[in-house]
Every structure is written in C-alpha cells, then in structure tokens.
Design a protein around this motif. Structure first.
Motif, PDB file in Angstrom:
ATOM      1  N   ASP A 120      -7.237  44.241 -62.837  1.00  0.00           N
ATOM      2  CA  ASP A 120      -8.498  43.725 -63.362  1.00  0.00           C
ATOM      3  C   ASP A 120      -9.633  44.717 -63.112  1.00  0.00           C
ATOM      4  O   ASP A 120     -10.706  44.601 -63.689  1.00  0.00           O
ATOM      5  CB  ASP A 120      -8.855  42.390 -62.689  1.00  0.00           C
ATOM      6  N   CYS A 121      -9.373  45.694 -62.251  1.00  0.00           N
ATOM      7  CA  CYS A 121     -10.389  46.673 -61.889  1.00  0.00           C
ATOM      8  C   CYS A 121     -10.323  47.872 -62.833  1.00  0.00           C
ATOM      9  O   CYS A 121      -9.317  48.118 -63.500  1.00  0.00           O
ATOM     10  CB  CYS A 121     -10.164  47.187 -60.467  1.00  0.00           C
ATOM     11  N   HIS A 122     -11.422  48.624 -62.861  1.00  0.00           N
ATOM     12  CA  HIS A 122     -11.418  49.901 -63.571  1.00  0.00           C
ATOM     13  C   HIS A 122     -10.441  50.827 -62.867  1.00  0.00           C
ATOM     14  O   HIS A 122     -10.467  50.955 -61.640  1.00  0.00           O
ATOM     15  CB  HIS A 122     -12.823  50.510 -63.553  1.00  0.00           C
ATOM     16  N   LEU A 123      -9.550  51.473 -63.616  1.00  0.00           N
ATOM     17  CA  LEU A 123      -8.507  52.304 -63.021  1.00  0.00           C
ATOM     18  C   LEU A 123      -9.012  53.722 -62.775  1.00  0.00           C
ATOM     19  O   LEU A 123      -9.405  54.436 -63.696  1.00  0.00           O
ATOM     20  CB  LEU A 123      -7.272  52.330 -63.928  1.00  0.00           C
ATOM     21  N   ASN A 124      -8.999  54.125 -61.529  1.00  0.00           N
ATOM     22  CA  ASN A 124      -9.462  55.439 -61.091  1.00  0.00           C
ATOM     23  C   ASN A 124      -8.252  56.346 -60.928  1.00  0.00           C
ATOM     24  O   ASN A 124      -7.365  56.092 -60.118  1.00  0.00           O
ATOM     25  CB  ASN A 124     -10.199  55.262 -59.756  1.00  0.00           C
ATOM     26  N   VAL A 125      -8.190  57.434 -61.689  1.00  0.00           N
ATOM     27  CA  VAL A 125      -7.019  58.308 -61.668  1.00  0.00           C
ATOM     28  C   VAL A 125      -6.794  58.908 -60.283  1.00  0.00           C
ATOM     29  O   VAL A 125      -5.660  59.206 -59.900  1.00  0.00           O
ATOM     30  CB  VAL A 125      -7.162  59.426 -62.727  1.00  0.00           C
ATOM     31  N   TRP A 126      -7.870  59.055 -59.497  1.00  0.00           N
ATOM     32  CA  TRP A 126      -7.722  59.593 -58.145  1.00  0.00           C
ATOM     33  C   TRP A 126      -6.957  58.625 -57.235  1.00  0.00           C
ATOM     34  O   TRP A 126      -6.371  59.039 -56.234  1.00  0.00           O
ATOM     35  CB  TRP A 126      -9.104  59.848 -57.543  1.00  0.00           C
ATOM     36  N   VAL A 127      -6.961  57.345 -57.573  1.00  0.00           N
ATOM     37  CA  VAL A 127      -6.217  56.352 -56.805  1.00  0.00           C
ATOM     38  C   VAL A 127      -4.843  56.098 -57.428  1.00  0.00           C
ATOM     39  O   VAL A 127      -3.850  55.910 -56.724  1.00  0.00           O
ATOM     40  CB  VAL A 127      -7.014  55.031 -56.706  1.00  0.00           C
ATOM     41  N   ILE A 128      -4.765  56.110 -58.762  1.00  0.00           N
ATOM     42  CA  ILE A 128      -3.505  55.829 -59.447  1.00  0.00           C
ATOM     43  C   ILE A 128      -2.437  56.861 -59.106  1.00  0.00           C
ATOM     44  O   ILE A 128      -1.272  56.515 -58.870  1.00  0.00           O
ATOM     45  CB  ILE A 128      -3.710  55.785 -60.983  1.00  0.00           C
ATOM     46  N   THR A 129      -2.814  58.135 -59.060  1.00  0.00           N
ATOM     47  CA  THR A 129      -1.835  59.188 -58.761  1.00  0.00           C
ATOM     48  C   THR A 129      -1.226  59.005 -57.366  1.00  0.00           C
ATOM     49  O   THR A 129       0.004  59.014 -57.219  1.00  0.00           O
ATOM     50  CB  THR A 129      -2.480  60.578 -58.905  1.00  0.00           C
ATOM     51  N   PRO A 130      -2.031  58.822 -56.303  1.00  0.00           N
ATOM     52  CA  PRO A 130      -1.427  58.546 -54.994  1.00  0.00           C
ATOM     53  C   PRO A 130      -0.614  57.254 -54.967  1.00  0.00           C
ATOM     54  O   PRO A 130       0.397  57.168 -54.267  1.00  0.00           O
ATOM     55  CB  PRO A 130      -2.644  58.449 -54.058  1.00  0.00           C
ATOM     56  N   LEU A 131      -1.038  56.239 -55.731  1.00  0.00           N
ATOM     57  CA  LEU A 131      -0.305  54.973 -55.775  1.00  0.00           C
ATOM     58  C   LEU A 131       1.116  55.197 -56.289  1.00  0.00           C
ATOM     59  O   LEU A 131       2.093  54.703 -55.695  1.00  0.00           O
ATOM     60  CB  LEU A 131      -1.035  53.978 -56.666  1.00  0.00           C
ATOM     61  N   LEU A 132       1.254  55.957 -57.377  1.00  0.00           N
ATOM     62  CA  LEU A 132       2.590  56.235 -57.915  1.00  0.00           C
ATOM     63  C   LEU A 132       3.407  57.076 -56.935  1.00  0.00           C
ATOM     64  O   LEU A 132       4.614  56.866 -56.766  1.00  0.00           O
ATOM     65  CB  LEU A 132       2.482  56.929 -59.268  1.00  0.00           C
TER      66      LEU A 132
END
Length: 275
Positions: A120-132
């Motif tokens: 539901d949040c705006h997706l920040n690529v700086w967080v998405i990459t570490p998440l994956l």
C-alpha cells in the motif's frame, strides 16, 4: 568520440567560471551535464551551432537509483527459483498461496514468485532491492541483541567510508535540523525506543527487515556540545543480508527520512506514506 565524463565536456566549455549557468564553476557545470541535471543551452557563451554539434555525443551517467533498477531484473529471475514455502519461517515472513508477506518498517510487503513487490506504500527501489536480496541470500539467523558498528560487519574500508560519509553524516545533519524526526520514525516506521545505549540521548531500534534491525543512537545538539550519531546493527546482520545491500538499505532509509523532513507530515499525522 562520445563524451562520457565531466573532464571531456569541460574541455569544450569557455572555462570562465562566470556562474551564469547557476553553478560555481565550468567544471561543476560539466559534471551536471553528464548527470543530466543541466543542459548545454544553459551556458550563455556557447552558440547554438556548436551545441547541436556536440549534444548528441554526450553520454549521460545513470543515477544510483537508475543503476539499482537495472539490478532488479536479474534479482527477479533469481526469486523465481526460490522455494517460498521453505523461506517463510527462515526469513520471519508469512506465506499466502505463492506469495511471501514480509513486514518492513511496520508495513506489509508482498512478494510473488516473479519478484514483483506489492504494498500500500510507495515503493522505494532502495528498499526493494535489499528486500529481494534478503529473500535470496538471508540465512535466517535470529538477532542476538548484540549491537555492532558497520565497520565490524564490513572489513572493506571503502564501504566503511561510504557508510559514514553518505549515511551517518547526512542523517546527523538531518536530525540536527529536524529534531522531531525521531518521533516521526517511531510513528511512521514502528520504531521502538530502547534503553539509551553508548551515552546517547535517544536510542531507537528500527526493523527495515524482520531479521535486520538497526539501532540509531543520537545525542542532541546543544549550545556547548556538537551532536553525535552512531548507527549499529545486530551482529547477525551480515549473515542475513550482504554488506552492499545493508548499505543500500540504509540509503533507502535516508531517502525516506528526507522526504518526511520536507513534508513535515502536514496536520496531525496525515497518514502520508513515504516508503
């Protein structure tokens, strides 16, 4: 011949440092052109014919965020080979059908088998990459509660320097300018105040990933003393996330903190999400 670095562009400029472009020097202007932040037409000393001749030769550098986006595609391919049913317990995640649900900074993020992230949040690529990377690489070791500085996670001097100059130092300046940001971290990101560590005024634990907690210790600026900040990680962090992903995760946090400081959250906690 392509112009792919600031010095090559600088050689073609008048080198007058007139500041009419809005920058302090022609070299700064050349650097901004390579980054895509400025255009040759903003230099009043270059004629249109000359600009047309060299404009097509300029190779703009990708921003760090653009580079990260390029990294996402191979990560998504790796995610497709991960057994989510085995990963859920290991990572401190939930499993719904063929999707993992992971709590990041107090928000729910859902990842499907193709590496697509939904929130539901705006997706920040700086967080998405570490998440994956957390899903792919994480050993799933539970935090021990022993906090260590970044330099103890990384033996590579270059990472230590990056971390201090690009994360700790800017975060300290941000907290100096916006002391209420600590309260915002608690409210928006489910931060947890903990017993003061390392002679700090405030110690705050954040959970950007379930098994990668971060401890921010901040001593406030006073008339007599300079402020101080120290950032710590659980000693197991390096087993649950590679050092470069830990660094990028922190940069993602800094991006979000800056957005909060700019918005000032409007009227009482208006629910704006910045992840």
């Amino acid at each position: 011949m392509p112009l792919d670095n600031p010095l090559e562009v600088y050689k073609l400029l008048p080198k007058s440092n007139c500041k009419l472009c809005g920058l302090a020097s022609c070299l700064a202007f050349a650097s901004a052109i390579i980054k895509g932040e400025k255009h040759l037409t903003e230099c009043p000393h270059l004629d249109r014919k000359f600009i047309e001749e060299i404009e097509g030769k300029i190779v703009r550098q990708l921003t760090q965020e653009e580079q990260l986006k390029n990294v996402l595609e191979p990560l998504k391919k790796e995610i497709s080979r991960v057994d989510f049913s085995k990963s859920a317990e290991r990572l401190g995640a939930g499993l719904s059908g063929k999707k993992l649900s992971i709590r990041c900074l107090g928000k729910d993020f859902t990842v499907d088998s193709e590496g697509n992230v939904i929130s539901d949040c705006h997706l920040n690529v700086w967080v998405i990459t570490p998440l994956l990377n957390y899903i792919i690489q994480g050993a799933g070791n539970d935090p021990t509660g022993k906090w260590v500085p970044f330099r103890e996670l990384s033996k590579e001097t270059v990472w230590n320097s990056f971390f201090h100059q690009r994360f700790e130092k800017p975060l300290k300046l941000l907290l100096d300018a916006h002391p209420d940001l600590i309260e915002d971290m608690i409210y928006i990101f489910s931060g947890k105040p903990v017993k003061a560590h390392f002679d700090s005024d405030i110690s705050l634990a954040l959970y950007p990933l379930p098994k990668v907690p971060i401890l921010i210790c901040y001593t406030k600026l006073t008339e007599d003393l300079e402020s101080k900040i120290n950032v710590f990680f659980d000693e197991t962090a390096g087993t649950n996330l590679h050092i470069d992903s830990i660094y990028r995760l922190c940069m993602g946090l800094l991006v979000m903190f800056r957005k909060i400081s700019l918005r000032h959250l409007g009227s009482p906690r208006d629910g704006v999400s910045v992840i």
